[in-house]
Write an enzyme that holds these catalytic residues in place. Structure first.
Site, PDB file in Angstrom:
ATOM      1  N   LYS A  22       0.836  -1.219   0.000  1.00  0.00           N
ATOM      2  CA  LYS A  22       0.000   0.000   0.000  1.00  0.00           C
ATOM      3  C   LYS A  22       0.865   1.261   0.000  1.00  0.00           C
ATOM      4  CE  LYS A  22      -2.997   0.791   3.533  1.00  0.00           C
ATOM      5  NZ  LYS A  22      -2.896   2.139   4.108  1.00  0.00           N
ATOM      6  N   ARG A  27       2.969   5.873  -3.355  1.00  0.00           N
ATOM      7  CA  ARG A  27       4.148   6.643  -3.781  1.00  0.00           C
ATOM      8  C   ARG A  27       4.423   6.446  -5.269  1.00  0.00           C
ATOM      9  NH1 ARG A  27       4.223   5.656   1.540  1.00  0.00           N
ATOM     10  NH2 ARG A  27       5.513   6.900   2.942  1.00  0.00           N
ATOM     11  N   ARG A 128      -8.788  12.775  11.755  1.00  0.00           N
ATOM     12  CA  ARG A 128      -7.367  12.479  12.046  1.00  0.00           C
ATOM     13  C   ARG A 128      -6.523  13.751  11.969  1.00  0.00           C
ATOM     14  NH1 ARG A 128      -5.715   7.260   8.749  1.00  0.00           N
ATOM     15  NH2 ARG A 128      -3.827   7.518  10.001  1.00  0.00           N
ATOM     16  N   SER A 174       7.071   9.749  12.044  1.00  0.00           N
ATOM     17  CA  SER A 174       6.015   9.493  11.066  1.00  0.00           C
ATOM     18  C   SER A 174       6.556   9.558   9.646  1.00  0.00           C
ATOM     19  CB  SER A 174       4.885  10.524  11.235  1.00  0.00           C
ATOM     20  OG  SER A 174       4.050  10.509  10.099  1.00  0.00           O
ATOM     21  N   GLN A 176       4.714   9.473   7.101  1.00  0.00           N
ATOM     22  CA  GLN A 176       3.805  10.323   6.314  1.00  0.00           C
ATOM     23  C   GLN A 176       4.245  11.781   6.402  1.00  0.00           C
ATOM     24  OE1 GLN A 176      -0.191   9.477   7.610  1.00  0.00           O
ATOM     25  NE2 GLN A 176      -0.109   7.371   6.894  1.00  0.00           N
ATOM     26  N   ASP A 322       1.467  -0.782  12.013  1.00  0.00           N
ATOM     27  CA  ASP A 322       0.244  -1.293  11.380  1.00  0.00           C
ATOM     28  C   ASP A 322      -0.017  -2.766  11.711  1.00  0.00           C
ATOM     29  OD1 ASP A 322      -0.101   1.188  10.223  1.00  0.00           O
ATOM     30  OD2 ASP A 322       0.814   0.623   8.325  1.00  0.00           O
ATOM     31  N   ARG A 395      -7.737  -3.050   9.295  1.00  0.00           N
ATOM     32  CA  ARG A 395      -6.792  -3.940  10.001  1.00  0.00           C
ATOM     33  C   ARG A 395      -7.436  -4.604  11.216  1.00  0.00           C
ATOM     34  NH1 ARG A 395      -2.578  -3.435   6.704  1.00  0.00           N
ATOM     35  NH2 ARG A 395      -2.002  -1.330   6.057  1.00  0.00           N
TER      36      ARG A 395
HETATM   37  C1  S3P Z   1       2.491   4.994   6.188  1.00  0.00           C
HETATM   38  C2  S3P Z   1       3.058   5.357   7.372  1.00  0.00           C
HETATM   39  C3  S3P Z   1       2.517   4.976   8.688  1.00  0.00           C
HETATM   40  C4  S3P Z   1       1.525   3.832   8.580  1.00  0.00           C
HETATM   41  C5  S3P Z   1       0.559   4.010   7.444  1.00  0.00           C
HETATM   42  C6  S3P Z   1       1.299   4.116   6.120  1.00  0.00           C
HETATM   43  C7  S3P Z   1       3.096   5.463   4.937  1.00  0.00           C
HETATM   44  O1  S3P Z   1       1.893   6.108   9.256  1.00  0.00           O
HETATM   45  O2  S3P Z   1       0.806   3.686   9.790  1.00  0.00           O
HETATM   46  O3  S3P Z   1      -0.338   2.921   7.358  1.00  0.00           O
HETATM   47  O4  S3P Z   1       2.771   4.905   3.863  1.00  0.00           O
HETATM   48  O5  S3P Z   1       3.913   6.381   4.983  1.00  0.00           O
HETATM   49  P1  S3P Z   1       2.748   7.237  10.042  1.00  0.00           P
HETATM   50  O6  S3P Z   1       3.934   7.512   9.244  1.00  0.00           O
HETATM   51  O7  S3P Z   1       1.887   8.437  10.168  1.00  0.00           O
HETATM   52  O8  S3P Z   1       3.064   6.603  11.367  1.00  0.00           O
END
Ligand code: S3P
Length: 451
Positions: A22, A27, A128, A174, A176, A322, A395
Protein backbone atom coordinates in the site's frame (compact mmCIF):
# COMPACT_ATOMS: atom_id res chain seq x y z
CA UNK A 1 -23.97 -5.38 6.53
CA UNK A 2 -20.87 -7.22 5.32
CA UNK A 3 -19.20 -9.73 7.61
CA UNK A 4 -16.86 -12.69 8.05
CA UNK A 5 -17.94 -15.89 9.74
CA UNK A 6 -14.92 -17.82 10.93
CA UNK A 7 -14.60 -21.11 12.78
CA UNK A 8 -11.52 -22.54 14.44
CA UNK A 9 -9.12 -24.49 12.20
CA UNK A 10 -6.49 -26.97 13.42
CA UNK A 11 -3.94 -26.75 10.68
CA UNK A 12 -3.09 -24.49 7.76
CA UNK A 13 -0.81 -25.51 4.89
CA UNK A 14 -0.88 -22.93 2.13
CA UNK A 15 1.04 -20.67 -0.20
CA UNK A 16 -0.75 -17.33 -0.23
CA UNK A 17 -0.29 -14.44 -2.63
CA UNK A 18 -0.75 -11.02 -1.04
CA UNK A 19 -1.53 -7.85 -3.00
CA UNK A 20 0.89 -5.00 -3.70
CA UNK A 21 2.32 -2.85 -0.95
CA UNK A 22 0.00 0.00 0.00
CA UNK A 23 2.68 2.51 0.98
CA UNK A 24 4.63 1.87 -2.22
CA UNK A 25 1.52 1.96 -4.45
CA UNK A 26 0.60 5.45 -3.18
CA UNK A 27 4.15 6.64 -3.78
CA UNK A 28 4.41 4.99 -7.22
CA UNK A 29 1.27 6.82 -8.41
CA UNK A 30 2.55 10.12 -7.05
CA UNK A 31 6.21 9.95 -8.07
CA UNK A 32 5.51 8.50 -11.55
CA UNK A 33 2.92 11.29 -11.94
CA UNK A 34 5.53 13.92 -11.03
CA UNK A 35 8.17 12.35 -13.29
CA UNK A 36 9.22 13.31 -16.77
CA UNK A 37 8.20 10.56 -19.19
CA UNK A 38 6.13 7.38 -19.07
CA UNK A 39 6.47 4.80 -16.30
CA UNK A 40 4.95 1.35 -16.25
CA UNK A 41 3.82 0.34 -12.76
CA UNK A 42 2.99 -3.31 -12.04
CA UNK A 43 1.78 -5.00 -8.86
CA UNK A 44 -0.16 -1.85 -7.92
CA UNK A 45 -2.56 -2.38 -5.01
CA UNK A 46 -6.10 -2.09 -6.44
CA UNK A 47 -7.55 -0.99 -3.11
CA UNK A 48 -9.78 2.00 -2.45
CA UNK A 49 -6.96 3.98 -0.81
CA UNK A 50 -4.54 3.61 -3.69
CA UNK A 51 -7.17 3.97 -6.40
CA UNK A 52 -8.13 7.30 -4.77
CA UNK A 53 -4.50 8.45 -4.92
CA UNK A 54 -4.27 7.46 -8.57
CA UNK A 55 -7.54 9.37 -9.14
CA UNK A 56 -6.04 12.42 -7.42
CA UNK A 57 -3.08 12.36 -9.78
CA UNK A 58 -5.22 11.96 -12.90
CA UNK A 59 -7.44 14.80 -11.63
CA UNK A 60 -4.21 16.88 -11.71
CA UNK A 61 -3.62 16.07 -15.36
CA UNK A 62 -1.44 12.95 -15.07
CA UNK A 63 -2.08 10.42 -17.84
CA UNK A 64 -2.98 6.86 -16.88
CA UNK A 65 -3.57 3.94 -19.19
CA UNK A 66 -4.73 0.86 -17.31
CA UNK A 67 -3.03 -2.33 -18.55
CA UNK A 68 -4.35 -4.91 -16.09
CA UNK A 69 -6.95 -5.06 -13.32
CA UNK A 70 -8.19 -7.23 -10.49
CA UNK A 71 -11.79 -7.90 -11.53
CA UNK A 72 -14.27 -6.15 -9.26
CA UNK A 73 -11.60 -4.00 -7.60
CA UNK A 74 -9.28 -1.78 -9.61
CA UNK A 75 -6.12 -1.46 -11.68
CA UNK A 76 -3.03 -3.56 -10.91
CA UNK A 77 -0.84 -2.36 -13.79
CA UNK A 78 -0.81 0.92 -15.64
CA UNK A 79 1.26 3.24 -17.79
CA UNK A 80 1.61 6.64 -16.15
CA UNK A 81 2.44 9.70 -18.20
CA UNK A 82 4.13 12.12 -15.80
CA UNK A 83 4.00 15.90 -15.87
CA UNK A 84 7.62 16.73 -15.04
CA UNK A 85 6.68 18.34 -11.68
CA UNK A 86 4.04 20.72 -13.13
CA UNK A 87 0.60 19.39 -12.31
CA UNK A 88 -2.65 20.85 -13.67
CA UNK A 89 -5.45 22.38 -11.62
CA UNK A 90 -8.07 19.76 -10.72
CA UNK A 91 -11.68 20.47 -11.67
CA UNK A 92 -12.92 19.99 -8.11
CA UNK A 93 -12.09 18.78 -4.60
CA UNK A 94 -10.02 15.58 -4.40
CA UNK A 95 -11.38 12.58 -2.47
CA UNK A 96 -8.74 10.80 -0.36
CA UNK A 97 -11.29 8.35 1.07
CA UNK A 98 -9.97 6.63 4.20
CA UNK A 99 -6.29 7.26 3.58
CA UNK A 100 -4.03 9.31 5.86
CA UNK A 101 -1.07 8.47 3.61
CA UNK A 102 -2.92 9.70 0.52
CA UNK A 103 -4.01 12.97 2.11
CA UNK A 104 -0.77 13.85 3.90
CA UNK A 105 1.55 13.05 0.97
CA UNK A 106 -0.73 14.77 -1.55
CA UNK A 107 -0.81 17.88 0.65
CA UNK A 108 3.00 18.03 0.49
CA UNK A 109 3.02 17.41 -3.22
CA UNK A 110 0.32 20.03 -3.98
CA UNK A 111 1.61 22.73 -1.61
CA UNK A 112 4.17 24.03 -4.11
CA UNK A 113 1.96 23.86 -7.23
CA UNK A 114 0.64 27.08 -8.76
CA UNK A 115 -3.08 26.37 -8.33
CA UNK A 116 -5.59 26.00 -5.53
CA UNK A 117 -6.75 22.53 -4.49
CA UNK A 118 -8.86 20.90 -1.81
CA UNK A 119 -8.47 17.47 -0.22
CA UNK A 120 -11.27 15.73 1.66
CA UNK A 121 -11.88 12.28 3.11
CA UNK A 122 -14.39 10.03 4.87
CA UNK A 123 -15.56 10.45 8.47
CA UNK A 124 -12.53 8.60 9.91
CA UNK A 125 -10.00 10.62 7.90
CA UNK A 126 -11.84 13.86 8.74
CA UNK A 127 -11.09 13.19 12.42
CA UNK A 128 -7.37 12.48 12.05
CA UNK A 129 -4.71 15.07 12.90
CA UNK A 130 -3.44 17.13 9.97
CA UNK A 131 -1.68 19.74 12.14
CA UNK A 132 1.39 17.49 12.02
CA UNK A 133 1.84 18.30 8.31
CA UNK A 134 0.28 21.78 8.28
CA UNK A 135 2.89 23.02 10.77
CA UNK A 136 6.08 22.07 8.86
CA UNK A 137 4.55 22.79 5.44
CA UNK A 138 3.46 26.19 6.84
CA UNK A 139 7.06 26.84 7.90
CA UNK A 140 8.01 26.19 4.28
CA UNK A 141 5.56 28.93 3.26
CA UNK A 142 2.66 26.67 2.25
CA UNK A 143 -0.86 27.99 2.67
CA UNK A 144 -2.96 25.12 4.00
CA UNK A 145 -6.24 25.73 5.77
CA UNK A 146 -7.84 22.94 7.81
CA UNK A 147 -11.56 23.48 7.25
CA UNK A 148 -12.93 20.50 9.18
CA UNK A 149 -15.43 20.62 12.02
CA UNK A 150 -12.69 19.25 14.27
CA UNK A 151 -9.74 21.58 14.75
CA UNK A 152 -6.73 20.82 12.56
CA UNK A 153 -8.66 18.32 10.47
CA UNK A 154 -9.67 17.86 6.82
CA UNK A 155 -10.95 19.09 4.42
CA UNK A 156 -7.70 20.88 3.58
CA UNK A 157 -7.67 23.91 1.27
CA UNK A 158 -4.26 24.43 -0.33
CA UNK A 159 -3.52 27.77 -1.96
CA UNK A 160 -0.59 28.34 -4.32
CA UNK A 161 2.62 29.41 -2.60
CA UNK A 162 6.33 29.74 -3.23
CA UNK A 163 7.98 27.30 -0.87
CA UNK A 164 11.32 27.65 0.86
CA UNK A 165 13.40 24.80 2.26
CA UNK A 166 13.50 24.09 5.99
CA UNK A 167 15.28 21.81 8.40
CA UNK A 168 12.58 20.13 10.46
CA UNK A 169 12.96 17.88 13.51
CA UNK A 170 9.78 15.78 13.63
CA UNK A 171 8.20 15.51 17.09
CA UNK A 172 6.62 12.14 16.12
CA UNK A 173 8.28 9.37 14.13
CA UNK A 174 6.02 9.49 11.07
CA UNK A 175 6.85 8.42 7.52
CA UNK A 176 3.81 10.32 6.31
CA UNK A 177 5.04 13.61 7.78
CA UNK A 178 8.59 13.00 6.51
CA UNK A 179 7.28 12.19 3.04
CA UNK A 180 4.98 15.23 2.89
CA UNK A 181 7.94 17.50 3.68
CA UNK A 182 10.25 15.79 1.17
CA UNK A 183 7.64 15.99 -1.60
CA UNK A 184 7.11 19.69 -0.83
CA UNK A 185 10.90 20.08 -0.81
CA UNK A 186 10.97 18.95 -4.43
CA UNK A 187 9.37 22.33 -5.34
CA UNK A 188 11.86 24.48 -3.35
CA UNK A 189 15.14 26.02 -4.23
CA UNK A 190 17.76 24.64 -1.86
CA UNK A 191 18.03 21.74 0.54
CA UNK A 192 15.12 20.45 2.65
CA UNK A 193 16.11 18.40 5.70
CA UNK A 194 13.96 16.16 7.91
CA UNK A 195 15.29 14.75 11.17
CA UNK A 196 13.37 11.80 12.53
CA UNK A 197 13.32 10.80 16.21
CA UNK A 198 13.33 7.09 15.23
CA UNK A 199 13.65 5.33 11.87
CA UNK A 200 10.42 5.24 9.84
CA UNK A 201 9.62 3.45 6.58
CA UNK A 202 11.87 4.87 3.87
CA UNK A 203 9.91 4.07 0.70
CA UNK A 204 9.73 7.72 -0.37
CA UNK A 205 13.50 8.08 -0.23
CA UNK A 206 14.11 4.78 -2.05
CA UNK A 207 11.51 5.47 -4.72
CA UNK A 208 12.68 9.02 -5.37
CA UNK A 209 16.21 7.69 -5.78
CA UNK A 210 15.10 4.98 -8.16
CA UNK A 211 13.41 7.74 -10.21
CA UNK A 212 16.78 9.51 -10.34
CA UNK A 213 16.32 12.06 -7.51
CA UNK A 214 19.32 12.39 -5.23
CA UNK A 215 18.35 11.95 -1.57
CA UNK A 216 20.88 11.66 1.23
CA UNK A 217 20.10 9.83 4.45
CA UNK A 218 22.03 8.55 7.43
CA UNK A 219 18.85 6.95 8.78
CA UNK A 220 18.06 9.90 11.02
CA UNK A 221 18.74 12.99 8.83
CA UNK A 222 17.17 12.90 5.38
CA UNK A 223 17.89 15.63 2.85
CA UNK A 224 17.04 16.47 -0.72
CA UNK A 225 17.71 19.43 -2.98
CA UNK A 226 14.71 20.93 -4.76
CA UNK A 227 14.48 21.50 -8.49
CA UNK A 228 15.28 17.88 -9.42
CA UNK A 229 12.79 16.31 -11.81
CA UNK A 230 12.16 12.57 -11.31
CA UNK A 231 12.81 10.53 -14.46
CA UNK A 232 10.23 7.93 -15.47
CA UNK A 233 11.05 4.26 -14.92
CA UNK A 234 9.22 0.98 -14.63
CA UNK A 235 8.46 -0.23 -11.13
CA UNK A 236 7.20 -3.55 -9.78
CA UNK A 237 5.41 -3.10 -6.45
CA UNK A 238 6.21 -6.08 -4.18
CA UNK A 239 3.67 -7.79 -1.89
CA UNK A 240 2.65 -5.91 1.24
CA UNK A 241 4.30 -7.20 4.42
CA UNK A 242 1.53 -5.56 6.47
CA UNK A 243 -1.05 -7.68 4.62
CA UNK A 244 1.17 -10.76 4.89
CA UNK A 245 1.31 -10.21 8.67
CA UNK A 246 -2.23 -11.62 9.05
CA UNK A 247 -1.15 -14.92 7.52
CA UNK A 248 2.21 -14.95 9.28
CA UNK A 249 0.34 -14.82 12.60
CA UNK A 250 -2.27 -17.37 11.46
CA UNK A 251 0.50 -19.94 10.88
CA UNK A 252 2.84 -18.84 13.68
CA UNK A 253 0.32 -19.54 16.47
CA UNK A 254 -0.52 -23.01 15.17
CA UNK A 255 2.05 -25.81 15.68
CA UNK A 256 2.23 -28.05 12.61
CA UNK A 257 1.10 -25.31 10.23
CA UNK A 258 2.94 -23.67 7.37
CA UNK A 259 2.24 -20.61 5.27
CA UNK A 260 4.51 -19.35 2.48
CA UNK A 261 4.18 -15.87 1.02
CA UNK A 262 6.02 -15.28 -2.28
CA UNK A 263 7.06 -11.93 -3.76
CA UNK A 264 7.00 -10.01 -0.51
CA UNK A 265 8.57 -6.59 0.10
CA UNK A 266 11.36 -7.01 2.65
CA UNK A 267 12.38 -3.42 3.28
CA UNK A 268 14.09 -3.50 6.69
CA UNK A 269 12.03 -0.51 7.86
CA UNK A 270 8.94 -2.75 7.56
CA UNK A 271 9.96 -6.22 8.72
CA UNK A 272 10.04 -5.88 12.52
CA UNK A 273 6.88 -8.01 12.62
CA UNK A 274 9.02 -10.94 11.45
CA UNK A 275 11.63 -10.26 14.17
CA UNK A 276 8.92 -10.12 16.84
CA UNK A 277 7.24 -13.36 15.72
CA UNK A 278 10.66 -15.07 15.72
CA UNK A 279 11.28 -13.76 19.24
CA UNK A 280 7.93 -15.25 20.24
CA UNK A 281 9.11 -18.64 18.97
CA UNK A 282 7.83 -18.87 15.38
CA UNK A 283 10.13 -20.48 12.81
CA UNK A 284 10.45 -18.09 9.91
CA UNK A 285 12.65 -18.53 6.88
CA UNK A 286 13.34 -15.66 4.50
CA UNK A 287 14.56 -16.38 0.96
CA UNK A 288 15.53 -13.03 -0.51
CA UNK A 289 15.41 -13.08 -4.29
CA UNK A 290 16.65 -9.63 -5.27
CA UNK A 291 15.37 -6.09 -5.38
CA UNK A 292 13.17 -3.96 -7.60
CA UNK A 293 13.55 -0.18 -7.54
CA UNK A 294 15.81 -0.45 -4.48
CA UNK A 295 13.19 -2.40 -2.54
CA UNK A 296 14.32 -5.89 -1.42
CA UNK A 297 11.94 -8.73 -2.33
CA UNK A 298 11.71 -12.38 -1.30
CA UNK A 299 9.67 -15.30 -0.08
CA UNK A 300 8.80 -15.80 3.57
CA UNK A 301 7.86 -19.14 5.06
CA UNK A 302 6.49 -19.42 8.58
CA UNK A 303 5.97 -22.57 10.62
CA UNK A 304 3.88 -22.57 13.74
CA UNK A 305 4.97 -23.21 17.31
CA UNK A 306 3.76 -22.60 20.85
CA UNK A 307 4.51 -18.89 21.09
CA UNK A 308 5.61 -16.99 24.18
CA UNK A 309 4.93 -13.37 25.11
CA UNK A 310 7.39 -10.58 24.41
CA UNK A 311 8.02 -6.88 24.96
CA UNK A 312 7.96 -4.59 21.94
CA UNK A 313 10.89 -2.19 22.11
CA UNK A 314 10.25 1.54 21.75
CA UNK A 315 12.42 1.73 18.61
CA UNK A 316 10.50 -1.12 16.95
CA UNK A 317 7.11 0.58 17.19
CA UNK A 318 7.19 2.75 14.02
CA UNK A 319 8.42 -0.28 12.03
CA UNK A 320 5.42 -2.44 13.02
CA UNK A 321 2.76 0.12 13.90
CA UNK A 322 0.24 -1.29 11.38
CA UNK A 323 0.87 -4.88 12.51
CA UNK A 324 0.10 -4.28 16.21
CA UNK A 325 -3.58 -5.32 16.00
CA UNK A 326 -2.67 -8.76 14.66
CA UNK A 327 0.38 -9.04 16.95
CA UNK A 328 -2.00 -8.42 19.86
CA UNK A 329 -3.99 -11.44 18.66
CA UNK A 330 -0.76 -13.51 18.56
CA UNK A 331 0.03 -12.29 22.08
CA UNK A 332 -3.38 -13.41 23.38
CA UNK A 333 -2.63 -16.91 22.07
CA UNK A 334 0.98 -17.00 23.38
CA UNK A 335 2.13 -18.16 26.82
CA UNK A 336 2.89 -15.29 29.20
CA UNK A 337 2.69 -11.54 29.05
CA UNK A 338 3.21 -9.25 26.06
CA UNK A 339 3.95 -5.58 26.64
CA UNK A 340 3.09 -3.04 23.93
CA UNK A 341 3.84 0.48 25.20
CA UNK A 342 5.14 3.75 23.65
CA UNK A 343 2.54 3.23 20.93
CA UNK A 344 0.22 6.20 21.47
CA UNK A 345 0.19 6.74 17.69
CA UNK A 346 -2.22 3.80 17.53
CA UNK A 347 -4.90 6.13 18.89
CA UNK A 348 -4.85 8.29 15.72
CA UNK A 349 -4.98 5.60 13.06
CA UNK A 350 -8.12 4.65 11.05
CA UNK A 351 -9.65 3.98 14.49
CA UNK A 352 -8.23 4.32 17.98
CA UNK A 353 -6.51 0.96 17.64
CA UNK A 354 -5.75 0.65 21.34
CA UNK A 355 -9.45 0.95 22.20
CA UNK A 356 -10.68 -1.22 19.33
CA UNK A 357 -8.18 -4.05 19.92
CA UNK A 358 -8.90 -4.03 23.67
CA UNK A 359 -12.69 -4.11 23.10
CA UNK A 360 -12.53 -7.02 20.67
CA UNK A 361 -9.98 -9.10 22.56
CA UNK A 362 -12.04 -8.72 25.74
CA UNK A 363 -15.19 -9.75 23.82
CA UNK A 364 -13.34 -12.96 22.86
CA UNK A 365 -12.29 -13.65 26.47
CA UNK A 366 -8.75 -12.24 26.22
CA UNK A 367 -7.06 -10.78 29.27
CA UNK A 368 -5.75 -7.32 28.42
CA UNK A 369 -4.92 -4.12 30.29
CA UNK A 370 -5.30 -0.81 28.48
CA UNK A 371 -2.88 2.09 28.88
CA UNK A 372 -2.84 5.53 27.33
CA UNK A 373 0.15 4.48 25.18
CA UNK A 374 -0.56 0.82 24.59
CA UNK A 375 -1.67 -2.44 26.16
CA UNK A 376 -0.41 -5.45 28.08
CA UNK A 377 -1.80 -8.84 27.20
CA UNK A 378 -1.76 -11.91 29.43
CA UNK A 379 -1.81 -14.74 26.91
CA UNK A 380 -2.41 -18.43 27.08
CA UNK A 381 -6.12 -18.55 27.77
CA UNK A 382 -8.27 -19.88 24.94
CA UNK A 383 -10.17 -17.30 22.90
CA UNK A 384 -13.90 -17.85 22.51
CA UNK A 385 -15.87 -17.22 19.37
CA UNK A 386 -17.88 -13.98 19.63
CA UNK A 387 -19.52 -11.30 17.56
CA UNK A 388 -17.06 -8.44 17.12
CA UNK A 389 -17.00 -5.45 14.81
CA UNK A 390 -14.28 -3.90 12.70
CA UNK A 391 -15.35 -0.42 13.85
CA UNK A 392 -14.87 0.39 10.13
CA UNK A 393 -11.11 -0.28 10.34
CA UNK A 394 -9.61 -2.70 7.78
CA UNK A 395 -6.79 -3.94 10.00
CA UNK A 396 -9.14 -4.59 12.94
CA UNK A 397 -11.46 -6.59 10.64
CA UNK A 398 -8.61 -8.82 9.42
CA UNK A 399 -6.87 -9.17 12.81
CA UNK A 400 -10.07 -10.51 14.38
CA UNK A 401 -10.79 -12.83 11.46
CA UNK A 402 -7.37 -14.33 12.27
CA UNK A 403 -8.33 -14.47 15.98
CA UNK A 404 -11.47 -16.37 14.95
CA UNK A 405 -9.33 -19.05 13.27
CA UNK A 406 -7.93 -19.88 16.73
CA UNK A 407 -11.08 -19.42 18.82
CA UNK A 408 -13.41 -22.05 20.21
CA UNK A 409 -16.73 -21.83 18.34
CA UNK A 410 -17.71 -19.36 15.68
CA UNK A 411 -16.57 -15.76 15.40
CA UNK A 412 -18.51 -13.22 13.42
CA UNK A 413 -16.73 -10.03 12.39
CA UNK A 414 -19.21 -7.42 11.18
CA UNK A 415 -18.72 -4.36 8.96
CA UNK A 416 -15.89 -5.82 6.89
CA UNK A 417 -16.28 -3.96 3.58
CA UNK A 418 -13.47 -1.71 4.89
CA UNK A 419 -11.01 -4.55 4.14
CA UNK A 420 -10.98 -3.27 0.55
CA UNK A 421 -9.03 -0.27 1.86
CA UNK A 422 -5.87 -2.40 1.85
CA UNK A 423 -6.56 -6.05 0.97
CA UNK A 424 -8.87 -6.85 -1.95
CA UNK A 425 -9.20 -10.62 -2.11
CA UNK A 426 -8.77 -11.24 1.62
CA UNK A 427 -12.31 -12.59 2.11
CA UNK A 428 -11.85 -15.26 -0.58
CA UNK A 429 -8.51 -16.38 0.81
CA UNK A 430 -9.93 -16.45 4.35
CA UNK A 431 -12.78 -18.68 3.15
CA UNK A 432 -10.21 -21.05 1.60
CA UNK A 433 -8.28 -21.22 4.90
CA UNK A 434 -11.51 -21.91 6.84
CA UNK A 435 -12.36 -24.66 4.31
CA UNK A 436 -8.90 -26.22 4.83
CA UNK A 437 -7.84 -25.82 1.19
CA UNK A 438 -4.23 -26.54 0.22
CA UNK A 439 -4.87 -25.71 -3.45
CA UNK A 440 -2.58 -22.82 -4.53
CA UNK A 441 -5.24 -21.63 -7.02
CA UNK A 442 -7.52 -20.73 -4.10
CA UNK A 443 -4.91 -18.31 -2.80
CA UNK A 444 -4.00 -16.52 -6.05
CA UNK A 445 -5.30 -13.01 -6.64
CA UNK A 446 -7.00 -12.91 -10.04
CA UNK A 447 -5.95 -10.32 -12.61
CA UNK A 448 -6.94 -9.81 -16.23
CA UNK A 449 -5.48 -7.74 -19.02
CA UNK A 450 -7.41 -4.64 -20.03
CA UNK A 451 -7.43 -4.13 -23.76
C1 S3P B 1 2.49 4.99 6.19
C2 S3P B 1 3.06 5.36 7.37
C3 S3P B 1 2.52 4.98 8.69
C4 S3P B 1 1.53 3.83 8.58
C5 S3P B 1 0.56 4.01 7.44
C6 S3P B 1 1.30 4.12 6.12
C7 S3P B 1 3.10 5.46 4.94
O1 S3P B 1 1.89 6.11 9.26
O2 S3P B 1 0.81 3.69 9.79
O3 S3P B 1 -0.34 2.92 7.36
O4 S3P B 1 2.77 4.90 3.86
O5 S3P B 1 3.91 6.38 4.98
P1 S3P B 1 2.75 7.24 10.04
O6 S3P B 1 3.93 7.51 9.24
O7 S3P B 1 1.89 8.44 10.17
O8 S3P B 1 3.06 6.60 11.37
Amino acid sequence: MSGFEVSGVDRIDATIEVPGDKSMSHRAAMIAGLAEGTSEIRGFLPSEDCVNTLGAMTACGVGCEVLEEMPGYGPTAMRIEGRAMRLAEPAGPIDCGNSGTGMRLLAGLLAGQDFESELFGDASLSGRPMGRIIKPLGEMGASIEARGEKEGCAPLRIRPARLKPIEYAMPVASAQVKSAILLAGMSCEGETVVIQPAPTRDHTERMLESFGVRVTSDGSRIALRGGQVPQARDFQVPGDVSSAAFWLVAAAVRPGSRITIPGLGLNPTRTAVIDVLRRMGAQIEIRESGAGGREPIGEVEVRGARLRGTTLERGEIPNLIDEIPVLAVAAALAEGRTVIRNARELRVKETDRIATVVANLRAMGGSIDEFDDGMEIEGGGPLSGAEVTSFGDHRIAMAFAIAGLSAQGTTRVTDTACVNTSYPGFATQLAAVVAGSCNPDDYRLPTRAVS
